[in-house]
Design a protein around this motif. Sequence first.
Motif, mmCIF file in Angstrom:
data_model
loop_
_atom_site.group_PDB
_atom_site.id
_atom_site.type_symbol
_atom_site.label_atom_id
_atom_site.label_comp_id
_atom_site.label_asym_id
_atom_site.label_seq_id
_atom_site.Cartn_x
_atom_site.Cartn_y
_atom_site.Cartn_z
ATOM 1 N N UNK A 299 42.179 11.923 27.088
ATOM 2 C CA UNK A 299 43.613 11.633 27.068
ATOM 3 C C UNK A 299 44.241 11.672 28.457
ATOM 4 N N UNK A 300 43.451 12.031 29.453
ATOM 5 C CA UNK A 300 43.945 12.048 30.825
ATOM 6 C C UNK A 300 43.831 10.643 31.432
ATOM 7 N N UNK A 301 44.522 10.442 32.532
ATOM 8 C CA UNK A 301 44.398 9.168 33.234
ATOM 9 C C UNK A 301 42.959 8.975 33.728
ATOM 10 N N UNK A 302 42.427 7.789 33.480
ATOM 11 C CA UNK A 302 41.080 7.488 33.976
ATOM 12 C C UNK A 302 41.119 7.367 35.499
ATOM 13 N N UNK A 303 40.087 7.897 36.137
ATOM 14 C CA UNK A 303 39.961 7.823 37.591
ATOM 15 C C UNK A 303 39.020 6.675 37.954
ATOM 16 N N UNK A 304 39.397 5.932 38.978
ATOM 17 C CA UNK A 304 38.614 4.783 39.409
ATOM 18 C C UNK A 304 38.198 4.960 40.874
ATOM 19 N N UNK A 305 37.118 4.296 41.231
ATOM 20 C CA UNK A 305 36.628 4.397 42.607
ATOM 21 C C UNK A 305 36.588 3.058 43.318
ATOM 22 N N UNK A 306 36.710 1.948 42.579
ATOM 23 C CA UNK A 306 36.724 0.643 43.224
ATOM 24 C C UNK A 306 37.367 -0.385 42.303
ATOM 25 N N UNK A 307 37.802 -1.482 42.905
ATOM 26 C CA UNK A 307 38.526 -2.508 42.158
ATOM 27 C C UNK A 307 38.155 -3.876 42.698
ATOM 28 N N UNK A 308 38.175 -4.891 41.813
ATOM 29 C CA UNK A 308 37.804 -6.238 42.227
ATOM 30 C C UNK A 308 38.607 -7.248 41.426
ATOM 31 N N UNK A 309 38.362 -8.513 41.707
ATOM 32 C CA UNK A 309 39.147 -9.604 41.128
ATOM 33 C C UNK A 309 38.246 -10.794 40.866
ATOM 34 N N UNK A 310 38.450 -11.435 39.698
ATOM 35 C CA UNK A 310 37.803 -12.707 39.393
ATOM 36 C C UNK A 310 38.764 -13.532 38.566
ATOM 37 N N UNK A 311 39.204 -14.651 39.089
ATOM 38 C CA UNK A 311 40.156 -15.485 38.367
ATOM 39 C C UNK A 311 41.441 -14.725 38.097
ATOM 40 N N UNK A 312 41.760 -14.557 36.818
ATOM 41 C CA UNK A 312 42.974 -13.836 36.425
ATOM 42 C C UNK A 312 42.666 -12.438 35.916
ATOM 43 N N UNK A 313 41.463 -11.955 36.187
ATOM 44 C CA UNK A 313 41.059 -10.627 35.710
ATOM 45 C C UNK A 313 40.901 -9.655 36.872
ATOM 46 N N UNK A 314 41.599 -8.530 36.780
ATOM 47 C CA UNK A 314 41.448 -7.417 37.707
ATOM 48 C C UNK A 314 40.573 -6.378 37.020
ATOM 49 N N UNK A 315 39.502 -5.929 37.654
ATOM 50 C CA UNK A 315 38.574 -4.982 37.031
ATOM 51 C C UNK A 315 38.365 -3.778 37.939
ATOM 52 N N UNK A 316 38.486 -2.578 37.351
ATOM 53 C CA UNK A 316 38.323 -1.331 38.095
ATOM 54 C C UNK A 316 37.271 -0.474 37.406
ATOM 55 N N UNK A 317 36.438 0.195 38.190
ATOM 56 C CA UNK A 317 35.375 1.023 37.636
ATOM 57 C C UNK A 317 35.273 2.351 38.346
#
Length: 603
Positions: A299-317
């Motif tokens: 239930x806490x905010x997910x923590x991310x370490x990197x982010x990228x872009x493809x077309x209209x999709x932003x993806x973070x992992x």
Amino acid sequence: MTQPPPPPPNQPPGPPQGGFGAPQDPPPGGFGAPTPPPEQPGYGYPQQPPTQPQYGYPQPPTLGAPPGPQGPGGPQYGYPQPPTQPMGAPPGQPQQPYGYPTQPQYPQAPAPAGGGKKLSAQMQIVIAAVVAVALIVGGGIWYANSGGGEENPNAKGGSGSTQGQGGDKGNGLGGNGKEKVPANTQSKLSFQLPKPKVTDLTDVTGSWITDKAFVKTGVNSIVAYDLDKGTPLWTLPLAGQVCGSSRHVTADHKVPILFEATKRVAPKFYQPCTEVGVVDLTSGKLVWSTSVTGGSAGDQKARFSEITLSGTTVAAGGSDGGAAFDLANGNPRWKPSVDGNSCYDMGYGGGEGIVAARKCGSYDAGYVMIQNLDPMTGRPISQYKMPAGVKYASVVSTKPLVVAADVGDTAGDGSGISDFFSIDEKTGKLKAKIAASADRFGASCRSTKVEACSKVLVGNNRLYLPTEEHEGSTGEYGDETNEIVSFDLADGKTTSDKADAGDRYTLVPLRMDGGNLIAYKVPPYDKGGQVVSIDGGTMKATVLMENPSDKSVRDAEDSFSEDYSEILYGNGRMFISALMVSKPRESSSTALKEYLALGFSTN
């Protein structure tokens, strides 16, 4: 390939995830929460759809284990430790020659049978000519791979520019580049941005070029600077430090970022990397920002370490799992989740597609899946299971799909690379495994990051890699040089491609420009750096920019190491900027002045 320095001291403990086997950097990352920066040179410049590359220093066209013993390298790109020597300074010790094949011995003209009269000088010349022709016809592959022969005196590009091994016609590849040779290739130092004052090691990774500005991550902000004057055009204040940013930018100059929800305070100087947003690099506005829950964060905010872009999709992992968002409004397309096999998306490669590196199973008995995803739903289109012994993987290119990994922790130098994998993104079938031994090649990947490789390019259905530095032709102290070579992605074999840096220079590939390669030439201690365009067909290098060699400018350029900097080039301008900034050094009359960024221009 290179040995990384230790991570910054302000990292909180994180889950057991690390450089292909080592404990991982703290959950927040990407460009921030002091995580070692990824980058790659050429980072952030709007990229054309990649047509991808390969690599190969003369070696037998076989796949599998590295052809030679592993060896130590230099510092890994992207880690925040200051370089041990300034870029271009004379190295501490000369290296051994890189391993050129020995010169073939041409046969002697045969003596007449029975030991009779010797052949005339004229006949010996005729026989020698016939033998030479036979060697050229039958041994042409050796010549192409070895790079033998003289440099074309008419080749443009100045020091180190060479005529490609394919000859004037080349291999039919290359071309279609947007970068043109300026009327005057001699650059001037346009501006110097001072290093911001900080109280602890701070990640400032992230820089981009638009048609009007050089944009750079600052402290709790992003700032745009005039391309030629370096004067601020706009400043975007943020709630906290940028801790991740995309190397991919939309055509209208929008870029995804990660940032911390609050500012860092003593004594820990650390905040979780939880906020996702999109920045308009033209207006300086934060288009939207959001956060999500789920995955191992519960239930806490997910923590991310990197982010990228493809077309209209932003993806973070990150270690809590992966999520994706609509570029226009930030609405989630999928959220972090962990399935019954304890699988989660560590991160994504962007660009022409979205590819996930998915970690499954326990730490001691886990495996990695490479999944080509539907960017709207996150469902796998195809997948490839990485070999046993792979704990982490880096996506070099999504289309064609190329992945780097350190199989069984065999690289031995912290580069994160023992092999590259060319994978059919439609079927998930392995096309080729390309061995890239650490003592031969100079590419590097942040093993705990999925999209953080440097000094490696994909284009022309090839993988392009720089060789490690080796002794130049004179064999004198400080004469190190290197080459860029390639592999065919269809079969993994080495090609005849080879671009020579020239004595006392080393080539660092930055990005593709159509079918050409843009590369930075690290200079010797008494010269300025160069930017060159390398034709993908002929491998002929043409100088686009040569920086001043006077001492004051050299000192400024040398204060950056290519292993710890972002280098961008476009339209006659080059920008080199820091990945990390730290507290000021103790005063010293001999200490080099430190900068956030430098701008060079031929305009």
